[in-house]
Each structure stands twice: as C-alpha cells, then as structure tokens.
Write a protein that holds these residues in place. Structure first.
Motif, short mmCIF file in Angstrom:
data_model
loop_
_atom_site.label_atom_id
_atom_site.label_comp_id
_atom_site.label_asym_id
_atom_site.label_seq_id
_atom_site.Cartn_x
_atom_site.Cartn_y
_atom_site.Cartn_z
N ARG A 261 0.81 -1.22 0.05
CA ARG A 261 0.02 0.07 -0.06
C ARG A 261 0.90 1.17 -0.05
NH1 ARG A 261 -3.31 3.15 3.84
NH2 ARG A 261 -2.05 2.18 5.61
N LEU A 262 2.02 1.16 0.75
CA LEU A 262 2.87 2.27 0.94
C LEU A 262 3.61 2.52 -0.46
CD1 LEU A 262 4.14 4.54 2.44
CD2 LEU A 262 5.75 2.75 3.32
N ASP A 263 3.94 1.55 -0.84
CA ASP A 263 4.71 1.32 -2.32
C ASP A 263 4.05 1.92 -3.40
OD1 ASP A 263 7.27 0.87 -3.75
OD2 ASP A 263 6.62 -1.14 -4.19
N LYS A 355 -6.35 3.60 -10.61
CA LYS A 355 -5.14 4.57 -10.47
C LYS A 355 -4.06 3.44 -10.93
CE LYS A 355 -3.83 6.76 -6.84
NZ LYS A 355 -3.52 7.31 -5.53
N ASN A 356 -2.92 4.05 -11.39
CA ASN A 356 -1.78 3.45 -11.87
C ASN A 356 -1.36 2.64 -10.54
OD1 ASN A 356 1.49 3.65 -12.18
ND2 ASN A 356 0.34 2.82 -13.83
N ILE A 357 -1.05 1.18 -10.81
CA ILE A 357 -0.13 0.68 -9.96
C ILE A 357 1.36 0.46 -10.11
CG2 ILE A 357 -0.21 -1.85 -8.43
CD1 ILE A 357 -2.91 -2.21 -9.37
N PRO A 358 2.23 1.16 -9.56
CA PRO A 358 3.51 1.31 -9.59
C PRO A 358 4.15 0.03 -9.77
CG PRO A 358 2.81 3.06 -8.09
CD PRO A 358 2.07 1.91 -8.17
N LEU A 359 4.80 -0.38 -10.92
CA LEU A 359 5.66 -1.68 -11.02
C LEU A 359 6.96 -1.52 -10.87
CD1 LEU A 359 3.62 -3.30 -13.95
CD2 LEU A 359 3.31 -3.80 -11.39
N ARG A 419 -5.01 -7.54 -5.83
CA ARG A 419 -5.57 -6.44 -6.19
C ARG A 419 -6.71 -6.48 -7.07
NH1 ARG A 419 -1.40 -2.20 -4.84
NH2 ARG A 419 -2.90 -0.60 -5.76
N THR A 420 -7.64 -5.37 -7.02
CA THR A 420 -8.51 -5.35 -8.03
C THR A 420 -7.94 -4.61 -9.41
OG1 THR A 420 -10.31 -5.16 -6.52
CG2 THR A 420 -10.87 -4.48 -8.95
N ILE A 421 -8.12 -5.27 -10.50
CA ILE A 421 -7.30 -4.61 -11.59
C ILE A 421 -8.54 -4.16 -12.68
CG2 ILE A 421 -6.07 -5.11 -13.66
CD1 ILE A 421 -4.56 -7.31 -11.90
N ALA A 422 -8.50 -2.84 -13.01
CA ALA A 422 -9.24 -2.30 -13.89
C ALA A 422 -8.92 -2.60 -15.44
CB ALA A 422 -9.35 -0.74 -14.03
N LYS A 509 6.57 -1.44 -22.87
CA LYS A 509 6.14 -0.71 -21.66
C LYS A 509 4.93 -1.58 -21.12
CE LYS A 509 4.02 3.31 -19.20
NZ LYS A 509 3.64 4.54 -19.54
N ILE A 510 4.97 -2.05 -19.88
CA ILE A 510 3.60 -2.81 -19.18
C ILE A 510 3.32 -1.95 -18.13
CG2 ILE A 510 2.76 -4.81 -18.16
CD1 ILE A 510 4.72 -6.60 -19.58
N SER A 511 1.88 -1.65 -18.26
CA SER A 511 1.19 -0.75 -17.00
C SER A 511 0.04 -1.48 -16.50
CB SER A 511 1.14 0.76 -17.28
OG SER A 511 0.19 0.89 -18.53
N VAL A 512 -0.27 -1.10 -15.32
CA VAL A 512 -1.55 -1.74 -14.80
C VAL A 512 -2.28 -0.73 -13.78
CG1 VAL A 512 -2.71 -3.59 -13.32
CG2 VAL A 512 -0.42 -4.10 -14.39
N GLU A 513 -3.67 -0.58 -14.17
CA GLU A 513 -4.50 0.25 -13.22
C GLU A 513 -5.33 -0.67 -12.34
OE1 GLU A 513 -6.13 3.44 -15.67
OE2 GLU A 513 -4.27 4.65 -15.76
N GLY A 514 -5.75 0.01 -11.31
CA GLY A 514 -6.57 -0.78 -10.41
C GLY A 514 -6.90 -0.01 -9.05
N TYR A 515 -7.39 -0.87 -8.31
CA TYR A 515 -7.67 -0.21 -6.89
C TYR A 515 -6.96 -1.01 -5.67
CZ TYR A 515 -11.70 0.48 -9.85
OH TYR A 515 -12.38 0.93 -11.19
#
Length: 515
Positions: A261-263, A355-359, A419-422, A509-515
């Motif tokens: 969560r902090l990351d 929101k973007n989930i930082p990887l 995580r919930t992924i959008a 690039k690979i990016s993930v958005e979720g909650y």
C-alpha cells in the motif's frame, strides 16, 4: 561481489573455524556435477562461497562449502532442505545439499548482484521508495516461509541480495530455537533502518559487524528521520514500530500488504495510519501521528454520541411510529441512504477512479517454458523502468509461433498483494503481436519447471488478441476477483522490422491500473 551464504551476522559456528585444510580448487567438480569456478568470499560463519556451474543443466550456481561435514554441518544442511521446500521469487532457490563427511556443501541459485550491505556501504543510504520496495520483497518472502510453519532466522543486509535486474531475494535461512516469526518481522524493520541510515540497530535487531545505530544519552534509538532529512514521517513511524517491542509486531503477510500500500502511494504522507495496528491492543503506541488520529477518533465518537443524545431527548415526547423497520430495510416510502445520495447529487454516485499501480523490476520476470533457453531472464525489468529507450527484446525466431518449440513467452507480474485490476496496457515496437492474459494463485519458481507449471495451470482471461497497433489495453478482468499474479503471454510474433528476417518484437512498457 557478495553472494548467498552470508551467514548469521553474529559469531562463527560453535564448531569453530572451518575449511582450514583441503581447500577446494578452481575447476574441481563436486558430486560429479558442480564445477567450482571462482572463490567469491568467506561468510561470517567461516564457510566458503564459490561461484560454480551445474555441468548437467548448464546453469550458474552458488556453492557454499563447510569443512568438516557430518554432525557439525547438520544445521546448515537442514536449513537448506527446509528452504528448498519454499519456492518464491524473493527467496534464493536451493538446488542441492550434500554431506560427504569430510565436508558438506549446499548448492543454490546464483544471483548476479550484490548484498544490500555492500550496496549501502558503497552508495550510502537509500531513498524512501527503494527502501520500501526492498522491505516489501522481504516481507513477501517471509510470508511464504511462515505459511509453511517455518522460520527464516537470518534476515539481515548481508542476506538481502539485490540482483542486477532489480530483483530482491533473501538468502541463507538459519533459524534456531531463539528465532520466531516475530523476530523475522522485527528484522525487516532492521533492514529498513539500515537502508535508510546505513546503520544496523544491534539491540533491537541482533548483534552484527555493521555499525550500531545512533542513540541518545539514555540509549534510545535515534529515528531515521532524525538522522536524515527527507525520510517520510509515515515510513519513519513504520520502521520504529517494527523495532519497538512495546508495539505488537504484525504477521509477515499483513506487513507485506501494508508495504505494498505504501509502495503504491503517490505521497507517503497521504496513506493514513498503519492498517495492521488496528488489531493491536498494545500500549503505548510510539507514533505521535497515530496518537493524534486516536484522539481524533474519540472526539468524533463523543460528538456523535452527543448528537444522538440530543435527538433522543427531543423525540422522547413524540408519538411512537406505527411501523417497525427490519434490519437492512427502510419504512414504506423512505429511500435508502444510497437513494438519498443520488437525489442530493442529481444522479448515481461515481465509481472510484482506477489508479496506476506502480511496477518495479522486482515485481516482474520473464516466463520461458520448456524448450526455451531462458536467455531473456532479467529483461522484464525494462518493461517497467519508465525508460522509453529500454525494452524486453525477444530473440529472433524462424517462425512466428516461436518455431513450434514452445507455447510462447511472457512477462509475469507479481503485484505483491491481491488487487482489483481495471485494465492492463502493453506497448510494443510493432503491431501484429498475439497476446493472451492469464492469472494464477502464485509463482511456483523462477526456473524451467516453474515456468512450465505457470503455462499449464494459469487461467486464461478472454481470448488471444492480435494487436493492430503498438498499444493494446486489456479489460478482461473481473471486478469481483482480486489478482496478484498476472501473466502477459506472447503466442505469436510479427516479422522483424530490421531487415534481417525472422520474427521478433520489443515489449517497451507494461502498466496496470486498478484499486
């Protein structure tokens, strides 16, 4: 270069010095399989650590040798056997443990990189984000170990290895009767403290050859924030609470979730109080911020109680209602709280915005099933480093479907916690890539066997898609399902665009958005 076999950072084994004669030599082959190539270092327990190679599987290995073997090596060998039962991307893989009587040795995964001890000793303390990512990887690894009923017992900057590809791995489990799951978790606080300050808190995390933390006249530990400007207050609180015996330590999985969560937070100061402290009944809580939050909660309760008291007095003279209301229902003609909110806002309430989930590099790896060479190992980090000039550059194949040698190749993403992924977005160097999104419950291991299990057992999300551009956004995720391990799997490649023939592509690039 420091490698596995760092050993417990206290004293040498009670059996005394080891490897005093009969020292192994470069080129020697152990057990007719493991060839010694370079003496890397001697660990704090006096064991020798060698870089070697498995001449059968043709892969690099680390060999940790101890002389004599027999009873004096029982602890080392048993720890290796126990560690081999846990497969996790943040744990060093254990391949073999052999006792020849005159000497004993453990064969493990070779990690190209350095220990956290060396990295901080050379480059100085780390920034908050990097320190958090490392602690998160350790907590994830410990959660896997503790889930089996075992204890690691040797969490330390010397056993925390940082691979050249960004992967963080924990090595050299050596638990004894004094160790517990709690001491493992406390030492994650010690690693955080060291990463942020360059010092190891001896009293709180165990004796070490590393320099002790600074203390005040009363012997109290100086906080990272007091030693260095720029350490976020929240991270400072978390580190000190993990080292404070008066504050109940969380379970490793709860700590991993909190660090995740902090990351993922854009601003450490906006993440709120520590979630795992909600179940702790231990006082006093050290954090001033948490005390303020607690007082604020009491004030809210008092105000709510006063309001309801006034209403009760005001309504005491009114006639009793003629209708009763069952739980989770409303009187006839009355709207629900959601209806009231819609009427107030003029429409339905908005869903939360993804929101973007930082990887980071330690959250991704290449999956290359059997018949693959695993030559691309380490390149996955290029898909999440934010640098448009770097990429996972696949090898060149004679046929678009990888020459019928294997089902495909891909990038495995470990979000650290469910995580919930959008949606998930993939950017490539060219169109015409056929991809499939898959997911599973865990990572069975960064090796050929683990990759084979992933491809065979992971569930498919939607159908394979052939891209008509250089970016594809997948929205195949179920809102009611949480995902931690997701695989972006390539099954068909486009023709190479460099004029050299064959089939290949770059995954930029690979990016993930979720909650």
């Amino acid at each position: 270069m420091t490698q596995v076999g760092e050993g417990r950072e206290t004293e040498a084994d009670e059996a005394g010095p080891v490897m005093t004669f009969g020292t192994p030599t470069v080129g020697e082959i152990l057990a007719e399989r493991y060839q010694l190539e370079e003496h890397v270092n001697d660990d704090s327990a006096g064991r020798q650590v060698w870089r070697g190679s498995d001449v059968i599987l043709r892969r690099p290995v680390a060999v940790v040798l101890r002389r004599p073997g027999g009873d004096s090596a029982t602890e080392m060998l048993q720890a290796a056997v126990d560690a081999s039962r846990v497969i996790h991307p943040n744990l060093v893989g254990v391949y073999d443990a052999i006792d020849e009587g005159g000497r004993a040795y453990v064969v493990r995964e070779w990690v190209d990189g350095v220990a956290l001890r060396e990295m901080v000793g050379t480059d100085g303390p780390m920034d908050a984000a990097r320190a958090t990512a490392i602690a998160r990887a350790l907590a994830d690894a410990l959660a896997a170990v503790h889930a089996t009923g075992m204890v690691h017992g040797n969490v330390h900057p010397g056993t925390t290895l940082i691979g050249d590809d960004g992967r963080v791995v924990l090595a050299d489990a050596r638990a004894d009767s004094a160790d517990s799951t709690e001491t493992d978790v406390r030492k994650v606080g010690g690693v955080l403290y060291y990463a942020l300050t360059g010092r190891w808190p001896h009293q709180e995390a165990g004796r070490s050859a590393l320099p002790d933390a600074n203390r005040d006249a009363a012997g109290n530990l100086t906080t990272p924030r007091q030693m260095r400007a720029g350490v976020p207050a929240y991270l400072d609180d978390l580190t000190m609470d993990l080292l404070d015996q008066r504050v109940a330590a969380p379970e490793a999985d709860a700590l991993a979730a909190e660090l995740a969560r902090l990351d993922a937070a854009d601003d450490y100061e906006d993440v709120g109080p520590l979630r795992f402290t909600e179940s702790n009944a231990v006082e006093p809580v050290r954090s001033t911020r948490k005390i303020v939050l607690g007082v604020g909660a009491l004030v809210v309760i008092a105000v709510v109680g006063l309001v309801f008291g006034i209403r009760a007095i005001t309504n005491s003279g009114q006639a009793s209602p003629t209708e009763t209301t069952q739980a989770n229902t409303a009187p006839a003609g009355a709207g629900t709280s959601g209806d009231s909110q819609q009427q107030k806002d003029g429409g339905p309430t908005d869903s939360p915005t993804p929101k973007n989930i930082p990887l980071t590099g330690d959250m991704v790896r290449i999956v290359d099933p059997p018949q693959g060479t695993r030559a691309d190992t380490g390149e996955a980090t290029n898909t999440v480093d934010g640098d448009g000039d770097t990429a996972w550059k696949t090898q060149r194949f004679k046929q678009s479907n990888f020459g019928n040698q294997k089902a495909g190749m891909g990038v495995l993403i470990n979000l650290g916690t469910p995580r919930t992924i959008a949606d998930l977005s993939v950017e490539t160097s060219a169109p015409g890539v056929t991809m499939q999104i898959m997911w599973g419950p865990d990572d069975p291991g960064d090796n050929t066997e683990g990759d084979d299990q992933i491809v065979k057992t992971y569930k498919k999300l939607g159908d394979p898609v052939t891209t008509d551009g250089t970016q594809k956004v997948f929205t195949v995720f179920d809102d009611a399902q949480k995902y931690q391990y997701v695989l972006v799997f390539l099954t068909d490649l486009p023709e190479a665009d460099d004029g050299r023939g064959g089939y290949r592509v770059d995954i930029n690039k690979i990016s993930v958005e979720g909650y």
